[in-house]
Design a protein around this motif. Structure first.
Motif, PDB file in Angstrom:
ATOM      1  N   ARG A 123      91.968  15.730  -6.769  1.00 23.29           N
ATOM      2  CA  ARG A 123      92.115  14.935  -5.541  1.00 23.29           C
ATOM      3  C   ARG A 123      93.594  14.705  -5.290  1.00 23.29           C
ATOM      4  NH1 ARG A 123      89.267  11.165  -2.215  1.00 23.29           N
ATOM      5  NH2 ARG A 123      90.728   9.656  -1.332  1.00 23.29           N
ATOM      6  N   GLU A 125      96.239  12.920  -2.266  1.00 21.58           N
ATOM      7  CA  GLU A 125      96.310  12.010  -1.126  1.00 21.58           C
ATOM      8  C   GLU A 125      97.686  12.080  -0.488  1.00 21.58           C
ATOM      9  OE1 GLU A 125      95.433   8.240  -2.952  1.00 21.58           O
ATOM     10  OE2 GLU A 125      93.312   8.765  -3.245  1.00 21.58           O
ATOM     11  N   ARG A 126      97.719  11.769   0.810  1.00 19.94           N
ATOM     12  CA  ARG A 126      98.976  11.803   1.556  1.00 19.94           C
ATOM     13  C   ARG A 126     100.019  10.938   0.863  1.00 19.94           C
ATOM     14  NH1 ARG A 126     100.083  13.246   7.068  1.00 19.94           N
ATOM     15  NH2 ARG A 126     102.334  13.272   7.151  1.00 19.94           N
ATOM     16  N   ASP A 138      98.841   7.292   2.094  1.00 20.37           N
ATOM     17  CA  ASP A 138      97.568   7.114   2.799  1.00 20.37           C
ATOM     18  C   ASP A 138      96.451   7.698   1.943  1.00 20.37           C
ATOM     19  OD1 ASP A 138      95.403   6.991   4.509  1.00 20.37           O
ATOM     20  OD2 ASP A 138      96.325   8.181   6.104  1.00 20.37           O
ATOM     21  N   ASN A 139      95.682   6.818   1.300  1.00 18.10           N
ATOM     22  CA  ASN A 139      94.615   7.304   0.426  1.00 18.10           C
ATOM     23  C   ASN A 139      93.372   7.740   1.192  1.00 18.10           C
ATOM     24  OD1 ASN A 139      93.529   4.844   1.130  1.00 18.10           O
ATOM     25  ND2 ASN A 139      93.247   4.126  -0.953  1.00 18.10           N
ATOM     26  N   LYS A 140      93.340   7.529   2.501  1.00 23.73           N
ATOM     27  CA  LYS A 140      92.207   7.985   3.314  1.00 23.73           C
ATOM     28  C   LYS A 140      92.448   9.378   3.898  1.00 23.73           C
ATOM     29  CE  LYS A 140      90.439   3.460   4.396  1.00 23.73           C
ATOM     30  NZ  LYS A 140      91.321   2.329   4.340  1.00 23.73           N
ATOM     31  N   THR A 141      93.684   9.846   3.844  1.00 19.06           N
ATOM     32  CA  THR A 141      94.022  11.204   4.248  1.00 19.06           C
ATOM     33  C   THR A 141      94.206  11.981   2.950  1.00 19.06           C
ATOM     34  OG1 THR A 141      95.071  10.439   6.273  1.00 19.06           O
ATOM     35  CG2 THR A 141      95.677  12.636   5.502  1.00 19.06           C
ATOM     36  N   ALA A 142      93.202  12.813   2.632  1.00 19.07           N
ATOM     37  CA  ALA A 142      93.177  13.412   1.305  1.00 19.07           C
ATOM     38  C   ALA A 142      92.454  14.752   1.321  1.00 19.07           C
ATOM     39  CB  ALA A 142      92.478  12.462   0.326  1.00 19.07           C
ATOM     40  N   ARG A 151      89.487  15.213   3.911  1.00 21.88           N
ATOM     41  CA  ARG A 151      89.087  13.854   4.271  1.00 21.88           C
ATOM     42  C   ARG A 151      90.116  13.247   5.206  1.00 21.88           C
ATOM     43  NH1 ARG A 151      86.031  11.319  -0.864  1.00 21.88           N
ATOM     44  NH2 ARG A 151      84.130  12.448  -0.335  1.00 21.88           N
ATOM     45  N   ARG A 152      89.608  12.678   6.294  1.00 19.90           N
ATOM     46  CA  ARG A 152      90.461  12.014   7.267  1.00 19.90           C
ATOM     47  C   ARG A 152      89.792  10.697   7.678  1.00 19.90           C
ATOM     48  NH1 ARG A 152      93.165  15.243   5.236  1.00 19.90           N
ATOM     49  NH2 ARG A 152      94.484  16.800   6.182  1.00 19.90           N
ATOM     50  N   TYR A 157     101.547  15.746  -0.368  1.00 20.19           N
ATOM     51  CA  TYR A 157     100.436  15.012  -0.974  1.00 20.19           C
ATOM     52  C   TYR A 157     100.735  14.778  -2.439  1.00 20.19           C
ATOM     53  CZ  TYR A 157      97.713  15.826   3.198  1.00 20.19           C
ATOM     54  OH  TYR A 157      97.276  15.820   4.487  1.00 20.19           O
TER      55      TYR A 157
END
Length: 136
Positions: free
Chosen positions: A22, A24-25, A35-39, A69-70, A128
């Motif tokens: 995984r 993340e941004r 940004d852990n939601k952009t991954a 994931r966005r 990332y």
């Protein structure tokens, strides 16, 4: 949106080197906290130096996958594809001729927690941070 389903991966049929990765941004001017939601979540074989094992990836192409994931969007499911010359690309529509994103120097990058990787996306080159690498 109706998406084709992936054929399930049978972990017991894959070599030991396959990992759940995984990233993340990372922090940048537009994302000062990251940004852990952009991954991305990537399933790929890694060698002893934590680099993508191209030979194992060729032998198990269908198992090399990626999830984009966005925030506030459904996940995009695709494949990690090894290209001539050694580059790696993410394809969400395998029938299409153009990749959706390209890993920048993935052939040389070490996929270990705390390391950074770059991805060429529609808005340019983005960085990332790898947050986890787990055995399947």
């Amino acid at each position: 949106m109706n998406r084709p389903a992936f054929k399930p991966i049978l972990n017991t049929e894959l070599p030991h080197g396959f990992r759940y990765i995984r990233f993340e941004r990372a922090r940048d001017h537009a994302h000062p906290e990251g940004d852990n939601k952009t991954a991305y979540i990537m399933i790929a074989p890694l060698d002893a130096e934590s680099r993508i094992d191209a030979e194992l990836a060729r032998k198990h192409k269908d198992a090399c996958r990626v999830v984009r994931r966005r925030p506030d969007r459904e996940d995009d499911l695709g494949h990690l594809v090894h290209r001539p010359g050694g580059s790696w690309q993410f394809h969400y529509d395998l029938a299409g001729s153009n990749p959706d994103e390209t890993g920048s120097h993935f052939e040389a990058d070490r996929f270990e927690p705390g390391e950074y990787v770059s991805v060429h996306e529609a808005d340019g080159l983005n960085v990332y941070r790898i947050v986890s690498v787990l055995p399947l």
